[in-house]
Design a protein around this motif. Structure first.
Motif: not given
Length: 475
Positions: A337-347, A349-358
């Protein structure tokens, strides 16, 4: 030399973490170096269909799990010149995932006994039986307690490798009879006894002929109260047979010149493809395609152990720097949730991909400039080895395998393959990031030199497997 390698998981068949990577790569390299190695695993039905179709039935027999007679089918598959055996029992291993069930203890009690009993059935009696983590740690105990009457087994030597000391296989003492069909011969302070319970990992540490873990620094750390998980005294008592052998990575799979998961291929002699990978990575995750702005990435489980709280604490300050931050992983809800927040706040400069992707993970190793691993502890770590291979400079906390594999940049000599910090605080981590950004922006020639020094490091299994062979020979 004959070696039987027993583990709960193994890439590419099924894996959840580092143990699966090691079980997938080490035996392959041992075989190349002349060891007659075979691998035995549970037949987890999550195995991909392409591998299930290659399985052939070898033999069927029954294994007594306490008072129960349980079916045991043995299947076989040969891949990369290594023979893999799979212990088949749908009651225990037809599950949606590898671990996390109330009967995990019984499941791996069955597996450990099946490993012991299959050796005679396939006429493969190893000189060394190499077990891994708590799932199979009781095997050295069983060989000396339950199966010592089998003459062919009496010469077998055992090695136990600890990949993660946190998980120990602790159960009530009734499991001795209920799962293993043994008495109290091994239930003592220099065996399975852990307060009033059974601790399978502790028993393995005492009964195995050799105990290894996955880096020299972690081998020293686990003998201290800070990292010993209540077994530090046991490990100090057994330190005469304890050593740390660094994990390697598969240099055939992780090769920036041939990797099929990336588009820009590159090498020490021609790094131009790395810029291509960076631009494609920025585009794929939705960051501005800016070739001169450094991308700092993290591929990890999102937990406190991996240092997510340090990043969370310092992210607002970090976002004031000229840097793009990319995080890939899943884990504790607080960090997701925290990293999703930063993704929205700093589009931008910051990107969180909440996934398992080899595939994305490979593209991150290849396309980033910096790779951050602020782990509180790290037995070995593989991500920093991947990033070194792809010329992405790691920023790490000096612990376990991170300390053993990343040479901190020395501004006076020019030596280094990355950046590191010892004092485990957010502000110290941020200072280290600032040091890296200063070199990136102000000293481009030094940066290029560090990238090449990182890529020259030899973290292949070839080197590590040779050390394992020395240990096999020593027992």
């Amino acid at each position: 030399m004959k070696v039987l390698f027993a583990a709960a998981e193994c890439a590419p068949f099924f894996k959840t973490g580092g143990l699966g990577d090691v079980a997938g790569a080490l035996p392959k390299e041992l075989k190349k170096q002349g060891i007659d190695v075979r691998v035995v695993l549970p037949f987890h039905t999550t195995m991909a269909q392409e591998y299930q179709e290659q399985l052939e039935d070898v033999v069927q027999f029954e294994v007594k799990v306490g008072w129960r007679n349980q079916f045991c089918g043995l299947k076989k598959l040969v891949k990369d010149d290594v023979t893999y055996y799979f212990i088949d029992n749908l009651y225990y291993f037809d599950r949606p995932s590898l671990y996390g069930f109330d009967d995990d203890g019984e499941r791996f009690a069955f597996f450990s006994q099946a490993v012991c009993e299959m050796m005679e059935k396939i006429d493969f009696i190893p000189e060394v039986l190499h077990v891994n983590d708590w799932h199979t740690a009781i095997v050295p105990v069983l060989l000396k307690d339950k199966y010592q009457w089998i003459k062919a087994y009496q010469g077998i030597k055992t090695m136990l490798t600890i990949h993660n000391l946190q998980f120990q296989g602790i159960y009530g003492q009734l499991v001795l009879s209920d799962w293993y069909g043994i008495g109290y011969n091994s239930f003592h302070e220099e065996g399975l006894k852990y307060y009033e319970d059974v601790n399978t990992l502790k028993g393995g540490i005492f009964f195995a002929d050799q105990v290894t873990t996955v880096s020299p620094t972690y081998a020293a750390e686990i003998q201290t109260a800070a990292f010993g998980e209540n077994l530090e005294g046991v490990l100090r008592q057994n330190n005469y047979k304890l050593s740390g052998i660094l994990n390697g990575i598969d240099y055939e799979v992780f090769d920036p010149q041939t990797d099929k998961k990336i588009q820009g291929h590159f090498s020490l002699d021609d790094l131009s493809g790395k810029a291509v990978d960076k631009a494609l990575l920025q585009k794929r995750v939705g960051l501005p395609v800016e070739p001169n702005v450094p991308v700092m990435s993290m591929v990890s489980r999102l937990t406190a152990q991996k240092g997510c709280h340090l990043l969370q604490e310092k992210m607002e300050e970090l976002m004031q720097r000229d840097v793009q931050v990319l995080i890939l992983g899943t884990g504790e809800l607080e960090y997701e949730d925290s990293f999703r927040y930063f993704t929205a706040r700093y589009p931008d400069k910051f990107k969180a991909v909440i996934d398992f992707d080899v595939t994305l993970a490979q593209q991150i190793y290849a396309g980033s400039d910096l790779f951050i691993m602020p782990s509180a502890f790290e037995p070995c770590g593989l991500s920093q080895l991947y990033s070194l291979r792809y010329g992405t400079l790691p920023i790490v906390h000096e612990t376990g395998g991170l300390k053993d594999t990343v040479i901190p940049y020395n501004a006076f000599t020019g030596e280094g393959t990355g950046f590191s910090f010892y004092d485990y605080r957010g502000e110290v981590m941020l200072e280290t990031i600032d040091q890296a950004l200063t070199v990136y922006y102000d000293e481009p020639k030094v940066w290029q030199s560090l990238v090449k020094q990182a890529m020259r490091e030899d973290n292949s299994w070839e080197k590590s497997a040779a050390v394992y062979i020395e240990h096999y020979q020593s027992v």
